[in-house]
Motif scaffolding. Structure first.
Motif, mmCIF file in Angstrom:
data_model
loop_
_atom_site.group_PDB
_atom_site.id
_atom_site.type_symbol
_atom_site.label_atom_id
_atom_site.label_comp_id
_atom_site.label_asym_id
_atom_site.label_seq_id
_atom_site.Cartn_x
_atom_site.Cartn_y
_atom_site.Cartn_z
ATOM 1 N N SER A 8 -107.114 16.443 120.797
ATOM 2 C CA SER A 8 -107.644 17.834 121.362
ATOM 3 C C SER A 8 -106.311 18.974 121.833
ATOM 4 O O SER A 8 -106.871 20.023 121.542
ATOM 5 N N ALA A 11 -106.852 20.329 118.270
ATOM 6 C CA ALA A 11 -107.689 20.719 117.845
ATOM 7 C C ALA A 11 -108.123 22.399 118.280
ATOM 8 O O ALA A 11 -108.427 23.171 117.331
ATOM 9 N N THR A 12 -106.603 23.004 118.989
ATOM 10 C CA THR A 12 -106.806 24.320 119.002
ATOM 11 C C THR A 12 -104.901 24.731 118.872
ATOM 12 O O THR A 12 -104.898 25.466 119.225
ATOM 13 N N GLN B 159 -112.340 36.799 115.677
ATOM 14 C CA GLN B 159 -111.880 35.158 115.243
ATOM 15 C C GLN B 159 -111.057 34.818 114.121
ATOM 16 O O GLN B 159 -110.292 34.485 113.447
ATOM 17 N N ARG B 188 -106.148 35.445 122.399
ATOM 18 C CA ARG B 188 -105.654 33.955 122.301
ATOM 19 C C ARG B 188 -106.982 33.085 122.865
ATOM 20 O O ARG B 188 -107.101 31.925 121.894
ATOM 21 N N PHE B 192 -108.085 30.087 119.955
ATOM 22 C CA PHE B 192 -108.695 29.101 120.173
ATOM 23 C C PHE B 192 -110.094 28.683 120.153
ATOM 24 O O PHE B 192 -110.479 27.801 119.001
ATOM 25 N N LYS B 193 -110.985 29.679 119.456
ATOM 26 C CA LYS B 193 -112.277 29.803 119.084
ATOM 27 C C LYS B 193 -112.334 28.946 117.632
ATOM 28 O O LYS B 193 -113.034 28.187 116.819
ATOM 29 N N ARG B 195 -109.794 28.575 115.490
ATOM 30 C CA ARG B 195 -109.003 26.881 114.964
ATOM 31 C C ARG B 195 -109.847 26.200 115.272
ATOM 32 O O ARG B 195 -110.336 24.850 114.454
ATOM 33 N N LYS B 196 -110.179 25.988 116.792
ATOM 34 C CA LYS B 196 -111.628 24.321 116.898
ATOM 35 C C LYS B 196 -112.439 24.943 115.817
ATOM 36 O O LYS B 196 -112.748 23.510 114.770
ATOM 37 N N ARG B 199 -110.646 23.697 112.452
ATOM 38 C CA ARG B 199 -110.119 22.224 112.404
ATOM 39 C C ARG B 199 -111.593 21.362 112.453
ATOM 40 O O ARG B 199 -110.737 20.410 112.605
ATOM 41 N N GLU B 200 -112.469 21.445 112.575
ATOM 42 C CA GLU B 200 -113.270 20.584 113.249
ATOM 43 C C GLU B 200 -113.714 19.545 112.585
ATOM 44 O O GLU B 200 -113.945 18.284 112.611
#
Lengths: 220, 214
Positions: A8, A11-12, B159, B188, B192-193, B195-196, B199-200
């Motif tokens: 978790s 992930a961010t 993004q 931020r 956040f979105k 990176r998610k 990296r998913e």
């Protein structure tokens, strides 16, 4: 920290801001799966940053500067040309509107429709009426018709303004009480007087006429 | 040389990842811009030489490949030459150039969309490969292009921009907000979105990922 919590976070979170004493790094020290994944993520981001940040532009900056100056000058000239063309277009539209469209809308331009109207005559002959209105019917393809069957009328074809002017003029002459057509002897007497004056050597135009010669009433 | 923004991990971002933070450099750049805007072409050449790598780097983020980034870079300097008198020296020149790069990239993307059909015609294809004389450069550029496609293809433009500024170029979220005109909170959130999303696929290789995704 569990693997789920570590995932978790990974992930961010920022991979560059992971100090060695952070919970993620401490968990990675004991978990091979998370350690491998963290290394993979960081290496991938590092590689991306390295490739993109170190890729030099192929073009020479001096050539770019020269091309920029040339292109900027060309665009400036182009802008002026476009502006002048626009101004010329506006002037053309304005001129066309002022000379063709607006007069036509007012009803006295060359593009206005021609109307035909027959003016009845009670005093003047059609030829006399035609002589009066003729100078006013020289434009826009205007015409007048003199009836051949002896009817006392004049048919005028012209713009609304020309028709109005013709009718006004004919009405003025027709309503003049001293007009020759209302006093048939007046014209003859005036001619005889003029003839006598000529014989006596007197100036024709000197002195007031004994009889009123038909003239157009003065406008006030 | 610009300060190293990857200082925490000791990464050298190279000459293209600019720029500066101190006001002295601002003043020098403002003077350079003033000279260039008054018609001094040599000052403009100096300015281009100084910012060329940085603008190209920023353009890479908006472009689909390095060739497009070169076109954007050229366009940025054409606009710079024409609009340099509008630059007010109360802010850093690189931030002003960055905004110009954004605008130029956006406009070029729209133009390219309109001309997309023309580009597909055989007549529009280049006659020769421009990289045949520099095989190393060709490899680097192909690598960069594939990286851009791989990293950024699925990300929305905003993004993508924020991820690149913060995670690849090393700006802080506040600095990225200043450059992009966004609020730090939005920066931020976008980061956040991004990176998610990025990296998913790698996270999915972890054995515990399935349990987490439930």
């Amino acid at each position: 920290m569990t693997c789920e919590e570590c995932l978790s976070e990974l992930a961010t979170g920022s991979l560059r801001e992971l100090p060695s004493d952070s919970a993620v790094m401490q968990h990675c020290a004991t978990c091979p799966d998370c350690s491998r994944l963290t290394t993979l993520l960081r290496d991938r981001e590092y590689e991306a940053a390295t490739v993109l940040n170190n890729l030099p532009p192929m073009s020479n900056p001096i050539a770019v500067a020269e091309a920029s100056v040339l292109t900027a000058h060309r665009r400036r000239v182009g802008g002026v040309v476009v502006m002048l063309s626009g101004a010329a277009l506006v002037v053309t539209i304005w001129f066309t509107a002022a000379t063709l469209i607006f007069p036509a809308m007012r009803g006295n331009g060359p593009m206005s429709t021609l109307l035909t109207e027959t003016i009845p005559l009670s005093c003047l002959s059609p030829q006399q009426a035609a002589d009066i209105v003729d100078p006013y019917l020289r434009t826009h393809g205007s015409l007048y018709f003199i009836p051949t069957s002896g009817i006392s009328a004049l048919t005028v074809r012209g713009t609304a303004a020309q028709l109005r002017k013709s009718k006004d003029l004919i009405r003025e002459f027709e309503t003049d009480p001293g007009a020759a057509c209302r006093n048939p002897t007046a014209g003859l007497r005036a001619a005889a007087k003029m003839d006598a004056d000529l014989r006596q050597g007197a100036p024709v135009l000197a002195g007031p006429p004994s009889e009123k010669v038909p003239t157009a009433p003065k406008k006030h | 040389m610009a300060p190293n923004r990857f200082g925490k991990r000791g990464r050298d971002p190279g000459p293209s990842a600019t720029v500066y933070r101190d006001r002295t450099t601002w003043a020098i750049d403002a003077q350079l811009a003033s000279l260039a805007s008054s018609g001094d072409d040599s000052a403009f050449t100096t300015l281009v030489t100084r910012f060329h790598p940085a603008v190209f780097r920023w353009a890479l983020m908006f472009a689909s490949d390095p060739d497009e980034a070169e076109d954007i870079t050229q366009e940025v300097f054409v606009r710079t030459y024409r609009q340099l008198d509008q630059y007010r020296s109360d802010g850093p020149l690189d931030a002003w150039l960055y905004r110009m790069t954004r605008r130029a990239a956006t406009q070029m993307r729209r133009t390219r969309k309109r001309r997309g059909r023309l580009a597909l015609s055989p007549a529009a294809q280049p006659l020769r490969n421009v990289y045949t004389t520099d095989p190393g450069g060709r490899v680097d550029r192909e690598r960069a292009a594939s990286l851009i496609r791989e990293l950024f293809a699925t990300l929305p433009r905003r993004q993508r921009e924020i991820f690149d500024l913060v995670d690849l170029q090393g700006f802080s979220p506040v600095e990225a907000a200043e450059r992009t005109g966004m609020k730090p909170v939005s920066v931020r959130a976008n980061l956040f979105k991004a990176r998610k999303a990025i990296r998913e696929s790698l996270l999915a290789t972890h054995p515990a990922y399935r349990e987490l995704s439930r």
